[in-house]
Design a protein around this motif. Structure first.
Motif, short mmCIF file in Angstrom:
data_model
loop_
_atom_site.label_atom_id
_atom_site.label_comp_id
_atom_site.label_asym_id
_atom_site.label_seq_id
_atom_site.Cartn_x
_atom_site.Cartn_y
_atom_site.Cartn_z
N UNK A 25 0.81 -1.22 0.00
CA UNK A 25 0.00 0.00 0.00
C UNK A 25 0.84 1.27 0.00
N UNK A 26 2.09 1.16 -0.40
CA UNK A 26 3.01 2.30 -0.29
C UNK A 26 2.59 3.47 -1.18
N UNK A 27 1.75 3.23 -2.17
CA UNK A 27 1.30 4.30 -3.06
C UNK A 27 0.09 5.06 -2.57
N UNK A 28 -0.41 4.74 -1.38
CA UNK A 28 -1.69 5.29 -0.95
C UNK A 28 -1.62 6.80 -0.69
N UNK A 29 -0.52 7.30 -0.17
CA UNK A 29 -0.41 8.74 0.07
C UNK A 29 -0.39 9.51 -1.24
N UNK A 30 0.34 9.01 -2.22
CA UNK A 30 0.37 9.67 -3.53
C UNK A 30 -1.00 9.62 -4.20
#
Length: 244
Positions: free
Chosen positions: A132-137
């Motif tokens: 889920x590392x792309x969730x902030x972007x």
């Protein structure tokens, strides 16, 4: 510049020691920076039992420093990488404890499922921490946490983290591929993907169940229909239905 850990001027008593050969029991002299040595009695080569290879998992100079690690240590090196990935994930999410907790729990379940199913645990656990590392972007660019945006934004960030930590290209490619479609299984999937998918599904169901409890019949139907591995299904029953 030489790594202080390998420079003899920094060595303390005990830097040169004897180890017992695991094959014949003879004493074999080791220097603290030897990766392995051959027994003079029986010829068996074995790994330095006192050497800490933790830095080799992330240091960009590890190859020059240690040379070619023995085959027995390559799996250990990749296994140590996932610990560094977990740290980088927490740094990236900063005070977003909800996402840190989610990724950590997915990694915990993925480890249990992966050990039963097999697969490459380094790939599985790195993907679990970074899925889920792309969730902030996704939130920043699209004001949405929708899966399709997470899957678009995640791989470049995951690749940057893994590159920084010195991961091999093959591992980076597979982890980023998993991150890039982790909510959407293809017709043919790798075991590593299936393990991550099942672990993530358990956590997502667990979180939804806490917000608005499912009845047991609905949970059973979801578990029987949605999981990709037998071990994932068993873990889901244990976590969600409290089966022993």
């Amino acid at each position: 510049m030489k790594c202080p850990g390998q420079d003899t001027q920094y060595w303390k008593p005990g830097a040169i020691f004897d180890a017992k050969c695991p094959e014949c029991g003879s004493k074999v002299e080791f220097f603290k920076d030897d990766t392995s040595r051959k027994c003079g009695n029986c010829g068996h080569r074995f790994v330095n039992p006192s050497m800490d290879f933790g830095c080799a998992a992330y240091c960009q100079y590890a190859e020059q420093c240690l040379g070619n690690l023995p085959p027995e240590l390559m799996a250990q090196k990749e296994d140590l990488l996932k610990d560094r990935v977990a740290i980088e994930m927490k740094k990236y999410f900063k005070r977003d404890f909800k996402r840190i907790g989610h990724a950590t729990k997915v990694a915990r379940y993925a480890e249990r499922i992966g050990k039963r199913e097999g697969g490459n645990m380094a790939v599985i656990l790195c993907a679990a921490y970074l899925h889920d590392i792309g969730i902030h972007e996704a939130e920043r660019k699209f004001n949405s946490t929708a899966a399709k945006y997470q899957e678009t934004e995640g791989p470049p960030i995951a690749d940057g983290i893994l590159t920084k930590l010195g991961a091999k290209q093959a591992l980076k490619d597979e982890v980023c591929d998993i991150v890039g479609h982790h909510h959407h299984p293809r017709d043919e999937e790798t075991l590593n993907f299936k393990v991550l998918y099942d672990a993530d599904l358990i956590v997502n169901l667990e979180e939804k169940h806490k917000e608005k409890p499912f009845n047991a019949d609905k949970l059973i139907r979801v578990i029987e229909k949605s999981f990709l591995t037998e071990s994932g299904q068993k873990e889901a029953r244990k976590i969600l239905l409290k089966e022993v």
